[in-house]
Write an enzyme that holds these catalytic residues in place. Structure first.
Site, PDB file in Angstrom:
ATOM      1  N   SER A 125       0.812  -1.220   0.000  1.00 45.55           N
ATOM      2  CA  SER A 125       0.000   0.000   0.000  1.00 45.55           C
ATOM      3  C   SER A 125       0.842   1.265   0.000  1.00 45.55           C
ATOM      4  O   SER A 125       1.919   1.319   0.605  1.00 45.55           O
ATOM      5  CB  SER A 125      -0.873  -0.006   1.265  1.00 45.55           C
ATOM      6  OG  SER A 125      -1.421   1.262   1.506  1.00 45.55           O
ATOM      7  N   GLU A 127       0.193   3.621   1.762  1.00 40.12           N
ATOM      8  CA  GLU A 127       0.287   4.062   3.167  1.00 40.12           C
ATOM      9  C   GLU A 127       1.688   3.791   3.727  1.00 40.12           C
ATOM     10  O   GLU A 127       2.073   4.356   4.747  1.00 40.12           O
ATOM     11  CB  GLU A 127      -0.761   3.355   4.018  1.00 40.12           C
ATOM     12  CG  GLU A 127      -2.154   3.935   3.900  1.00 40.12           C
ATOM     13  CD  GLU A 127      -2.251   5.356   4.438  1.00 40.12           C
ATOM     14  OE1 GLU A 127      -2.056   5.551   5.645  1.00 40.12           O
ATOM     15  OE2 GLU A 127      -2.531   6.275   3.654  1.00 40.12           O
ATOM     16  N   TYR A 149      -1.444   0.493  10.680  1.00 42.92           N
ATOM     17  CA  TYR A 149      -1.723  -0.177   9.397  1.00 42.92           C
ATOM     18  C   TYR A 149      -0.519  -0.048   8.456  1.00 42.92           C
ATOM     19  O   TYR A 149      -0.050  -1.036   7.874  1.00 42.92           O
ATOM     20  CB  TYR A 149      -2.971   0.438   8.752  1.00 42.92           C
ATOM     21  CG  TYR A 149      -3.193  -0.006   7.319  1.00 42.92           C
ATOM     22  CD1 TYR A 149      -3.784  -1.235   7.030  1.00 42.92           C
ATOM     23  CD2 TYR A 149      -2.802   0.806   6.246  1.00 42.92           C
ATOM     24  CE1 TYR A 149      -3.977  -1.643   5.706  1.00 42.92           C
ATOM     25  CE2 TYR A 149      -2.991   0.409   4.934  1.00 42.92           C
ATOM     26  CZ  TYR A 149      -3.572  -0.812   4.671  1.00 42.92           C
ATOM     27  OH  TYR A 149      -3.755  -1.218   3.364  1.00 42.92           O
TER      28      TYR A 149
HETATM   29  P1  NAP Z   1     -11.433  -4.632   2.070  1.00 45.64           P
HETATM   30  O1  NAP Z   1     -12.595  -4.275   1.199  1.00 45.64           O
HETATM   31  O2  NAP Z   1     -11.359  -4.074   3.447  1.00 45.64           O
HETATM   32  O3  NAP Z   1     -11.370  -6.237   2.152  1.00 45.64           O
HETATM   33  C1  NAP Z   1     -10.540  -6.884   3.092  1.00 45.64           C
HETATM   34  C2  NAP Z   1     -10.736  -8.371   2.958  1.00 45.64           C
HETATM   35  O4  NAP Z   1      -9.896  -9.056   3.921  1.00 45.64           O
HETATM   36  C3  NAP Z   1     -12.171  -8.849   3.249  1.00 45.64           C
HETATM   37  O5  NAP Z   1     -12.492  -9.865   2.314  1.00 45.64           O
HETATM   38  C4  NAP Z   1     -12.051  -9.443   4.648  1.00 45.64           C
HETATM   39  O6  NAP Z   1     -12.990 -10.462   4.910  1.00 45.64           O
HETATM   40  C5  NAP Z   1     -10.660 -10.058   4.555  1.00 45.64           C
HETATM   41  N1  NAP Z   1     -10.090 -10.374   5.872  1.00 45.64           N
HETATM   42  C6  NAP Z   1      -9.849  -9.519   6.902  1.00 45.64           C
HETATM   43  N2  NAP Z   1      -9.311 -10.184   7.931  1.00 45.64           N
HETATM   44  C7  NAP Z   1      -9.217 -11.491   7.577  1.00 45.64           C
HETATM   45  C8  NAP Z   1      -8.761 -12.665   8.211  1.00 45.64           C
HETATM   46  N3  NAP Z   1      -8.278 -12.646   9.450  1.00 45.64           N
HETATM   47  N4  NAP Z   1      -8.788 -13.829   7.530  1.00 45.64           N
HETATM   48  C9  NAP Z   1      -9.287 -13.878   6.285  1.00 45.64           C
HETATM   49  N5  NAP Z   1      -9.744 -12.804   5.613  1.00 45.64           N
HETATM   50  C10 NAP Z   1      -9.720 -11.622   6.263  1.00 45.64           C
HETATM   51  O7  NAP Z   1     -10.063  -4.230   1.340  1.00 45.64           O
HETATM   52  P2  NAP Z   1      -9.781  -3.836  -0.195  1.00 45.64           P
HETATM   53  O8  NAP Z   1      -9.989  -2.371  -0.362  1.00 45.64           O
HETATM   54  O9  NAP Z   1     -10.437  -4.794  -1.088  1.00 45.64           O
HETATM   55  O10 NAP Z   1      -8.195  -4.042  -0.251  1.00 45.64           O
HETATM   56  C11 NAP Z   1      -7.623  -5.310  -0.571  1.00 45.64           C
HETATM   57  C12 NAP Z   1      -6.194  -5.338  -0.059  1.00 45.64           C
HETATM   58  O11 NAP Z   1      -5.436  -4.300  -0.662  1.00 45.64           O
HETATM   59  C13 NAP Z   1      -6.044  -5.132   1.444  1.00 45.64           C
HETATM   60  O12 NAP Z   1      -4.931  -5.913   1.861  1.00 45.64           O
HETATM   61  C14 NAP Z   1      -5.714  -3.663   1.576  1.00 45.64           C
HETATM   62  O13 NAP Z   1      -5.014  -3.435   2.779  1.00 45.64           O
HETATM   63  C15 NAP Z   1      -4.871  -3.468   0.346  1.00 45.64           C
HETATM   64  N6  NAP Z   1      -4.870  -2.142  -0.249  1.00 45.64           N
HETATM   65  C16 NAP Z   1      -6.046  -1.511  -0.533  1.00 45.64           C
HETATM   66  C17 NAP Z   1      -6.007  -0.288  -1.160  1.00 45.64           C
HETATM   67  C18 NAP Z   1      -7.273   0.433  -1.540  1.00 45.64           C
HETATM   68  O14 NAP Z   1      -7.207   1.628  -1.827  1.00 45.64           O
HETATM   69  N7  NAP Z   1      -8.408  -0.254  -1.598  1.00 45.64           N
HETATM   70  C19 NAP Z   1      -4.763   0.310  -1.503  1.00 45.64           C
HETATM   71  C20 NAP Z   1      -3.606  -0.383  -1.203  1.00 45.64           C
HETATM   72  C21 NAP Z   1      -3.652  -1.607  -0.589  1.00 45.64           C
HETATM   73  P3  NAP Z   1     -14.418 -10.160   5.658  1.00 45.64           P
HETATM   74  O15 NAP Z   1     -15.396  -9.876   4.546  1.00 45.64           O
HETATM   75  O16 NAP Z   1     -14.656 -11.442   6.372  1.00 45.64           O
HETATM   76  O17 NAP Z   1     -14.215  -8.981   6.561  1.00 45.64           O
HETATM   77  O1  F7E Z   2      -8.932   8.238   4.032  1.00 41.79           O
HETATM   78  C1  F7E Z   2      -9.310  11.752   5.117  1.00 41.79           C
HETATM   79  C2  F7E Z   2      -8.428  10.865   5.953  1.00 41.79           C
HETATM   80  O2  F7E Z   2     -10.003   6.209   5.000  1.00 41.79           O
HETATM   81  C3  F7E Z   2      -8.405   9.081   3.041  1.00 41.79           C
HETATM   82  C4  F7E Z   2      -7.228   2.166   2.573  1.00 41.79           C
HETATM   83  O3  F7E Z   2      -7.767   1.465   1.488  1.00 41.79           O
HETATM   84  O4  F7E Z   2      -6.049   3.646   1.105  1.00 41.79           O
HETATM   85  C5  F7E Z   2      -6.977   3.611   2.166  1.00 41.79           C
HETATM   86  O5  F7E Z   2      -6.491   4.315   3.296  1.00 41.79           O
HETATM   87  C6  F7E Z   2      -8.141  10.463   3.593  1.00 41.79           C
HETATM   88  C7  F7E Z   2      -7.383  10.483   4.927  1.00 41.79           C
HETATM   89  O6  F7E Z   2      -8.312   5.992   3.115  1.00 41.79           O
HETATM   90  C8  F7E Z   2     -12.639  11.548   6.527  1.00 41.79           C
HETATM   91  O7  F7E Z   2      -7.903  11.583   7.083  1.00 41.79           O
HETATM   92  C9  F7E Z   2     -11.289  13.097   5.889  1.00 41.79           C
HETATM   93  O8  F7E Z   2      -6.371  11.458   4.857  1.00 41.79           O
HETATM   94  O9  F7E Z   2     -10.527   6.869   2.610  1.00 41.79           O
HETATM   95  P1  F7E Z   2      -9.546   6.789   3.718  1.00 41.79           P
HETATM   96  P2  F7E Z   2      -6.770   5.872   3.533  1.00 41.79           P
HETATM   97  O10 F7E Z   2      -6.554   6.136   4.957  1.00 41.79           O
HETATM   98  O11 F7E Z   2      -5.987   6.688   2.569  1.00 41.79           O
HETATM   99  C10 F7E Z   2      -4.768   3.073   1.399  1.00 41.79           C
HETATM  100  C11 F7E Z   2      -3.920   3.141   0.149  1.00 41.79           C
HETATM  101  C12 F7E Z   2      -4.861   1.715   1.993  1.00 41.79           C
HETATM  102  O12 F7E Z   2      -3.989   0.872   1.790  1.00 41.79           O
HETATM  103  C13 F7E Z   2      -5.928   1.508   3.011  1.00 41.79           C
HETATM  104  O13 F7E Z   2      -6.188   0.104   3.180  1.00 41.79           O
HETATM  105  O14 F7E Z   2      -9.406  11.072   3.872  1.00 41.79           O
HETATM  106  N1  F7E Z   2     -10.669  11.921   5.669  1.00 41.79           N
HETATM  107  N2  F7E Z   2     -12.487  12.901   6.423  1.00 41.79           N
HETATM  108  C14 F7E Z   2     -11.485  10.938   6.053  1.00 41.79           C
HETATM  109  N3  F7E Z   2     -11.326   9.591   6.013  1.00 41.79           N
HETATM  110  C15 F7E Z   2     -12.357   8.823   6.448  1.00 41.79           C
HETATM  111  N4  F7E Z   2     -12.254   7.483   6.394  1.00 41.79           N
HETATM  112  N5  F7E Z   2     -13.517   9.386   6.954  1.00 41.79           N
HETATM  113  C16 F7E Z   2     -13.711  10.736   7.018  1.00 41.79           C
HETATM  114  O15 F7E Z   2     -14.743  11.207   7.467  1.00 41.79           O
END
Ligand code: NAP
Ligand code: F7E
Length: 325
Positions: A125, A127, A149
């Protein structure tokens, strides 16, 4: 030739559903790992349930993962499962470390013991860049995570690199910047905004409380990003790739466009609430996807404006259907 088999952990999540669709379209047999739950609601997968296989396993349980890999013998494993919500990582830091960090080692160990030729995609990520030390961020930018995270993802990234170098495994780390969709969880800011806009437009809410409006992210569409995951595992050698659009926008920009999509002015509805501020913020992320473009021939296909429009339209439509019932 038999269809290749892919195992997806985190298949019930946003990316899992898009990746399953994409791999099915390429002719894969898709097996998804899900953890045990008292309900069987898989709302993002309902349209795919006839076409995929679901098996039980948990990132906390080494034995379940090794047994799955041995039974399924996939060609490719996509390790998407994680505790992925940044604020929860401060309230549950140990669990986040177990799932998001050590879970990766468990998967690597499972593959190493069963068949070290199985190819692994690890969901790293942006992050990990956190308080970014350079702009834009590329594969060589040093990490400076700002949340439990982010720290757990840094561990997951380096253990993937370490197993690749120690055991000659085909393990890739995709450093993906934020990617969103109508299937995004409602707690993430983009979906919170699109859902909030739809509720306000349909008279179900009056305000939308948010946290830091100045934070900037490189936002893309999840459906585009899963194609890069697959492409990484089709190369001759394993490597790490940044996947991003190369453009950045503030939370305020997202809100402005989302309200404008339904002819409303965001300033009339958005309030700021300290409960949504973070103990440590990631102020500015912008990725340099040139390596992914050059080597994987990957390109983001959806613009920021199209993404916002798509998410707002989907939430308005979904709420209209619910209201009509
Ligand atoms: P998400 O919607 O939060 O999905 C997370 C998945 O992980 C769900 O299927 C959840 O299952 C499963 N999970 C959580 N804990 C588990 C456990 N102990 N054992 C088995 N499964 C478990 O995340 P996403 O946005 O699709 O992201 C996919 C991956 O990419 C994650 O690793 C995230 O950290 C990473 N990532 C996301 C982004 C982004 O912007 N979306 C960017 C960079 C990296 P349940 O349905 O049972 O909760
Ligand atoms: O926040 C700001 C908050 O929670 C984005 C995950 O998929 O992407 C995700 O992480 C920004 C932050 O995503 C609210 O402070 C303002 O600066 O949508 P977010 P994230 O933290 O960037 C990365 C790449 C991952 O890997 C993670 O798994 O938005 N913000 N106001 C807020 N954020 C939330 N959630 N809620 C608010 O009300």
């Amino acid at each position: 030739m038999p269809a290749p088999t892919a195992l997806i952990t985190g298949i019930t999540g946003q990316d899992g559903s898009y990746l399953a669709e994409y791999l099915l379209s390429l002719g894969y047999r898709v097996v998804g790992m899900t953890r045990r739950s008292s309900t069987d609601v898989h709302e993002r997968l309902e349209h795919l349930l006839e076409k995929i296989e679901l098996v039980s396993g948990d990132l906390l349980d080494q034995n379940s993962m090794t047994t799955l890999i041995a039974d399924i013998r996939p060609r490719e494993v996509y390790n998407l499962a994680a505790q992925s919500f940044v604020p929860t990582s401060w309230t549950q830091p140990v669990l986040t470390g177990e799932f998001t960090g050590l879970g990766v080692t468990r998967m690597l160990e499972a593959i190493r013991h069963v068949d070290s030729k199985i190819r692994l995609y690890q969901a790293s990520s942006s992050e990990m860049f956190g308080k970014a030390v350079e702009v834009p961020q590329s594969e060589t930018t040093p990490f400076y995570p700002r949340s439990p995270y982010g720290v757990a993802k840094v561990y997951g990234h380096w253990i993937t690199v370490n197993y690749r170098e120690s055991y000659d495994m085909f393990a890739c780390s995709g450093i993906l910047f934020n990617h969103e969709s109508p299937r995004r969880g409602k707690e993430f800011v983009t979906r919170k905004i699109s859902h909030g806009v739809a509720r306000i437009k349909l008279g179900l809410a009056k305000t939308l409380p948010l946290g830091n409006l100045d934070a900037k992210r490189d936002w893309g569409f999840a459906g585009d990003y899963v194609k890069a995951m697959w492409a990484m595992l089709q190369q001759d050698s394993p490597d790490d790739y940044v996947v991003a659009t190369g453009h950045t926008h503030s939370v305020r920009d997202f809100a402005r466009l989302a309200f404008a999509a339904v002819d409303l002015d965001w300033q009339d509805y958005v309030t700021q609430d300290p409960q949504f501020m973070r103990p440590a913020e990631v102020d500015l992320l912008i990725g340099d996807p040139s390596k992914a473009k050059r080597v994987l021939h990957w390109e983001p296909e959806t613009s920021f404006e199209q993404l916002v429009q798509m998410m707002v339209e989907a939430d308005v439509q979904r709420l209209r259907v619910l209201q009509a019932r």
